[in-house]
Design a protein around this motif. Structure first.
Motif, PDB file in Angstrom:
ATOM      1  N   PRO A 279      41.413  42.074  59.911  1.00  0.00           N
ATOM      2  CA  PRO A 279      42.327  41.274  60.732  1.00  0.00           C
ATOM      3  C   PRO A 279      42.293  39.812  60.346  1.00  0.00           C
ATOM      4  O   PRO A 279      41.251  39.302  59.915  1.00  0.00           O
ATOM      5  CB  PRO A 279      41.802  41.486  62.154  1.00  0.00           C
TER       6      PRO A 279
ATOM      7  N   ASN B 185      38.194  43.498  64.771  1.00  0.00           N
ATOM      8  CA  ASN B 185      39.321  43.419  65.694  1.00  0.00           C
ATOM      9  C   ASN B 185      38.868  43.110  67.110  1.00  0.00           C
ATOM     10  O   ASN B 185      39.554  42.404  67.857  1.00  0.00           O
ATOM     11  CB  ASN B 185      40.120  44.721  65.660  1.00  0.00           C
TER      12      ASN B 185
ATOM     13  N   CYS C 184      49.332  41.056  66.326  1.00  0.00           N
ATOM     14  CA  CYS C 184      48.591  40.983  65.062  1.00  0.00           C
ATOM     15  C   CYS C 184      49.483  41.331  63.875  1.00  0.00           C
ATOM     16  O   CYS C 184      49.312  40.789  62.793  1.00  0.00           O
ATOM     17  CB  CYS C 184      47.394  41.934  65.108  1.00  0.00           C
TER      18      CYS C 184
ATOM     19  N   CYS D 119      45.697  44.281  59.547  1.00  0.00           N
ATOM     20  CA  CYS D 119      45.032  44.113  60.838  1.00  0.00           C
ATOM     21  C   CYS D 119      43.937  45.161  61.039  1.00  0.00           C
ATOM     22  O   CYS D 119      42.851  44.846  61.533  1.00  0.00           O
ATOM     23  CB  CYS D 119      46.054  44.222  61.964  1.00  0.00           C
TER      24      CYS D 119
END
Length: 497
Positions: free
Chosen positions: A210, A251, A196, A206
């Motif tokens: 994200p 996430n 990421c 992130c």
């Protein structure tokens, strides 16, 4: 060009990247380092946890600690557990509950430990390519620990698993991507998707918002990190609290997209169920019906590892800072990996998926379905948006109590006489009446002023769905679709309305 990247709003505890903040603000860093030393406690030295030295070239400058139950036979599994920021190997050993299940199910556990020499707040450097890629830095040190444990304890190289919290979760995802030939499974707890971030700035992005990549784009990051020609992938559990303000719940969605794409399962769960602690478990099965990816969403839980102190069979761990009393994640992860000896996951039923699923009628609050019966089916499980909402012996069903003007996805699975559900049918979408969807394209600032989005920590999120939209400013433009009163979803790829 847009506005400069704003500094993130400081979440409670500032857990995942407090260390990297020292590199940005020296004065604040001195206070953070003091807090980290207090939180981390003394070096690992608890009875049963032993330091192992000389485990390889150790390019990542990590320390290796291990817990090995007495009389552990050769060929037992191996679990690698990565602590979070401000924590230590001993801290994770004492709170996470893994030693309890090492004793019960019979496996060795390795607890890698980083330090302030690597990162000012003792975080694993999941966001640094030099530490998180195959054959480099901390990632290689962890791989060398696995090799040492296999040699020293006779662990089964085909049953090696890895788990981690927060920064340890981010490193876990990277290890699964870089070493799919080493790990049979993993568990990312309040962590980040693999690859990421590749810098401190990207790491903050992130954590709080994200990138909204497609499943294929996320999956490609895993495939590019793995050895060329890899066709076998680890099974992945994803744990996330819905009230986490340090690592946003988005996430978990991106992690799901990433690993379901790698497995080729699609992003609609095969089945879902409710677990203790306000937890919803969503299962994504492979072509054989075996669970490949599982997402555990814990309602109201903040940033941390889910534990459930107590002596019960399904309880574990000790509550504390970033160890939150909800549900024993280690227990359910151990079952998912098959450490209890049943091979992992639930055995699917053998009945085929029902065909002919159609929406026969809708009102403002109901949706009626019908499908073709399956020979040998004792009943049928009806799933709405991946969660089972009813079991019926009929081949028709009417779902009630729905929200007007809302789209719902339905699947149906045949259940045999033993209660085992087979694969789900193809998905149909039913949209209740009473509301006309609308589309809105504007800047994130304008969306927020109009009430279609809200701002938090310098970022915008869609009202209702909470989907991340990027920076809250007048330069970032997004399209939102209002799917029901007060509920908006990001529709940049095309707005059906």
């Amino acid at each position: 060009m847009g506005q400069p990247h704003p500094p993130p709003r400081a979440p409670k505890g500032r857990h995942l990247l407090e260390g990297v903040r020292r590199w940005i603000t020296a004065a604040a860093g001195a206070l953070i380092l003091t807090a980290a030393l207090v939180a981390a406690g003394p070096p690992a030295s608890a009875a049963g946890l032993t330091q192992v030295t000389g485990f390889g070239t150790n390019p990542g400058n990590l320390s290796m600690y291990a817990y090995v139950p007495d009389a552990l036979p050769a060929g037992a599994p191996l679990v690698v557990a990565l602590h979070g920021c401000t924590q230590s190997a001993n801290d994770y050993y004492a709170h996470s509950g893994w030693p309890k299940f090492a004793d019960r199910y019979g496996f060795a556990a390795v607890f890698p430990q980083t330090s302030g020499a690597n990162n000012a707040n003792s975080c694993f450097n999941w966001f640094q390519p030099g530490d998180s890629a195959r054959g480099r830095g901390e990632a290689l040190s962890i791989k060398q620990m696995v090799d040492e444990a296999i040699s020293r304890y006779g662990s089964d190289p085909g049953r090696v698993f890895i788990t981690g919290l927060s920064a340890g979760g981010g490193m876990t995802a990277n290890m699964l991507a870089a070493y799919p030939d080493v790990f049979a499974g993993g568990s990312v707890d309040s962590g980040l998707p693999a690859s990421c971030a590749d810098s401190v700035t990207a790491a903050y992005t992130c954590m709080y918002s994200p990138p909204d990549r497609t499943p294929a784009q996320w999956g490609n990051l895993v495939r590019s990190a793995a050895p060329a020609g890899t066709t076998s992938w680890p099974r992945v559990a994803i744990w996330q609290g819905t009230a986490d303000t340090t690592v946003r719940p988005a996430n978990a969605t991106e992690l799901r997209d990433q690993w379901t794409d790698v497995w080729g399962t699609g992003q609609t769960p095969s089945r879902s169920e409710s677990l203790p602690g306000g937890t919803t478990r969503s299962v994504y099965a492979d072509a054989s019906g075996r669970s490949a990816v599982e997402v555990y969403s814990i309602s109201g839980m903040a940033h941390g590892l889910a534990v459930d102190p107590g002596s019960g069979a399904e309880q574990c761990g000790t509550a504390g800072t970033y160890y939150l009393d909800t549900i024993c994640s280690s227990y359910h992860t151990a079952l998912f990996w098959g450490l209890d000896g049943d091979g992992g996951g639930e055995e699917p039923g053998t009945l085929p998926a029902p065909t002919g699923l159609t929406v026969t009628a809708t009102t403002g609050s109901t949706a009626s379905l019908s499908w073709t019966g399956v020979t040998g089916a004792a009943s049928y499980a009806v799933l709405r948006d991946g969660t089972e909402v009813a079991t019926t012996t009929s081949t028709t069903y009417t779902d009630t109590g729905l929200t007007s003007g809302t789209a719902y996805d339905y699947t149906v699975a045949a259940v045999d006489s033993a209660g085992a559900a087979g694969p789900a049918s193809s998905t149909v979408t039913a949209t209740t009446g009473g509301f006309t969807p609308t589309c809105h394209t504007a800047s994130n600032y304008a969306h927020t002023v109009a009430g279609r989005a809200y701002a938090d920590g310098g970022y915008a999120y869609a009202q209702g769905s909470g989907q991340p939209m990027g920076l809250w400013n007048t330069f970032t433009t997004r399209t939102l679709q209002q799917t029901s009163p007060g509920h908006y979803v990001v529709a940049d790829a095309g707005c059906p309305a």
